[in-house]
Design a protein around this motif. Structure first.
Motif, mmCIF file in Angstrom:
data_model
loop_
_atom_site.group_PDB
_atom_site.id
_atom_site.type_symbol
_atom_site.label_atom_id
_atom_site.label_comp_id
_atom_site.label_asym_id
_atom_site.label_seq_id
_atom_site.Cartn_x
_atom_site.Cartn_y
_atom_site.Cartn_z
ATOM 1 N N ARG A 163 0.914 -1.190 0.043
ATOM 2 C CA ARG A 163 -0.091 -0.076 0.058
ATOM 3 C C ARG A 163 0.686 1.174 -0.158
ATOM 4 N NH1 ARG A 163 -5.429 -0.164 2.225
ATOM 5 N NH2 ARG A 163 -5.008 1.912 3.135
ATOM 6 N N ASP A 206 -0.006 5.007 1.044
ATOM 7 C CA ASP A 206 -1.324 5.796 1.361
ATOM 8 C C ASP A 206 -0.869 6.816 2.266
ATOM 9 O OD1 ASP A 206 -0.846 4.468 3.759
ATOM 10 O OD2 ASP A 206 -2.291 3.022 3.751
ATOM 11 N N ALA A 207 -1.899 7.381 3.190
ATOM 12 C CA ALA A 207 -1.468 8.436 3.803
ATOM 13 C C ALA A 207 -0.625 8.147 4.880
ATOM 14 C CB ALA A 207 -2.753 8.978 4.476
ATOM 15 N N HIS A 208 -0.387 6.972 5.261
ATOM 16 C CA HIS A 208 0.409 6.235 6.359
ATOM 17 C C HIS A 208 1.822 6.504 5.871
ATOM 18 C CE1 HIS A 208 1.610 4.666 9.985
ATOM 19 N NE2 HIS A 208 2.341 3.597 9.412
ATOM 20 N N ASP A 248 -3.456 5.477 -2.941
ATOM 21 C CA ASP A 248 -4.491 6.601 -2.355
ATOM 22 C C ASP A 248 -4.417 8.081 -2.780
ATOM 23 O OD1 ASP A 248 -3.102 7.531 -0.505
ATOM 24 O OD2 ASP A 248 -4.265 7.348 1.071
ATOM 25 N N THR A 279 -2.952 7.080 11.119
ATOM 26 C CA THR A 279 -3.089 6.576 9.813
ATOM 27 C C THR A 279 -2.544 5.178 10.017
ATOM 28 O OG1 THR A 279 -0.788 7.453 9.566
ATOM 29 C CG2 THR A 279 -2.649 8.767 8.621
ATOM 30 N N ARG A 280 -1.933 4.732 10.683
ATOM 31 C CA ARG A 280 -1.425 3.157 10.630
ATOM 32 C C ARG A 280 -2.725 2.113 10.509
ATOM 33 N NH1 ARG A 280 0.789 0.908 16.435
ATOM 34 N NH2 ARG A 280 0.324 -0.781 15.408
ATOM 35 N N LEU A 309 -5.466 2.760 8.800
ATOM 36 C CA LEU A 309 -5.768 2.934 7.443
ATOM 37 C C LEU A 309 -6.012 1.586 6.690
ATOM 38 C CD1 LEU A 309 -4.089 5.997 5.907
ATOM 39 C CD2 LEU A 309 -6.642 5.819 6.588
ATOM 40 N N ALA A 342 -8.567 9.043 6.302
ATOM 41 C CA ALA A 342 -7.664 9.961 6.161
ATOM 42 C C ALA A 342 -8.053 11.445 6.225
ATOM 43 C CB ALA A 342 -6.724 9.652 4.609
#
Lengths: 111, 140
Positions: free
Chosen positions: A20, A22-24, A55, B15-16, B18, B55
């Motif tokens: 992934r 993503d925002a993380h 994302d 966010t972890r 998500l 998010a």
């Protein structure tokens, strides 16, 4: 974020070893690309083969990298997008911005 | 027989989590064996809208406060998908965000567009002291 970076001729190849983007974890990629151009790299290829999910922040990190490349008179290209990831570029019209190649070998030949 | 699955989950405003929420959404889509379209594409889309909505709640509504929680409710039947994402923060009305300018290369601002592109209806309102982003999609 797990990234594997190698030099191939004049190209810096960044393998994103994550399922992934993503925002993380996308900030890590954004910072790494910035660092590559800041330290004088001119040609950066992002291999997205392992990325199954992206994302808007993942797309944003790549857009940031593209703008970084332009401001450093360099190039940032993409390779090996999985179908769902590619469809996100199409939905957001970013496929018109990036040069996207099916394989890393093909991309390296086009720098 | 009409089947209905409801998942109600609260996760820390980080966010972890998500990927956990996204994965749950994907697994729910794979349960829809009567769905006529491509189930893997639907699974990806549910993962994506959940990721984008959560998010947004984490960053904008709950302003990255790790002590807060994001509350998500997913209801899925053979006919419809309903997703509610609650935040207890200052609110972030994504229903009023304009479409991105495709000619401008901004780093951000595509998340809401993605949600609106993939879901049929998107609303945001305040209820019982919380904000809720409601999204729905017809699956027939």
């Amino acid at each position: 974020m797990e990234l594997f970076i190698e030099e191939r001729d004049t190209v810096t190849l960044v393998h994103v070893k994550e399922e992934r983007l993503d925002a993380h974890n996308s900030v890590d990629l954004k910072v790494k690309i910035q660092e590559l151009f800041d330290t004088g790299k001119k040609n950066v290829l992002i291999n997205l083969q392992d990325v199954r999910f992206i994302d808007s922040s993942g797309l944003g990190a790549l857009v940031s990298g593209f703008k970084n490349a332009s401001s450093h008179h360099g190039n940032l290209k993409l390779a090996s997008l999985q179908p769902q990831v590619k469809s996100m570029f199409e939905l957001t019209r970013l496929h018109r911005v990036f040069e996207i190649f099916s394989t890393t070998a093909e991309a390296i030949d086009n720098f | 027989m009409k089947r209905e699955i409801e998942v109600d989950i609260k996760v820390p405003n980080q966010t972890r989590y998500l990927s956990l929420i996204g994965r749950i959404g994907e697994d729910l889509a794979r349960e829809l064996d009567k769905y006529q379209g491509d189930r893997e594409t639907l699974a990806y889309h549910i993962n994506l809208v959940l990721t984008e909505a959560m998010a947004n709640a984490i960053k904008h509504a709950n302003v990255n406060d790790p002590e807060k929680y994001v509350h998500i409710c997913i209801n899925i039947t053979d006919d419809d998908l309903f997703i509610k994402v609650y935040d207890s923060g200052q609110g972030f009305d994504i229903s009023n965000i304009p479409k991105p300018d495709f000619e401008k290369l901004d780093d951000s601002g595509r998340g809401v567009f993605i949600i609106k592109s993939l879901m049929d209806k998107v609303t945001y309102h305040r209820i019982n002291g919380e904000n809720v982003l409601e999204m729905s999609k017809n699956l027939k």
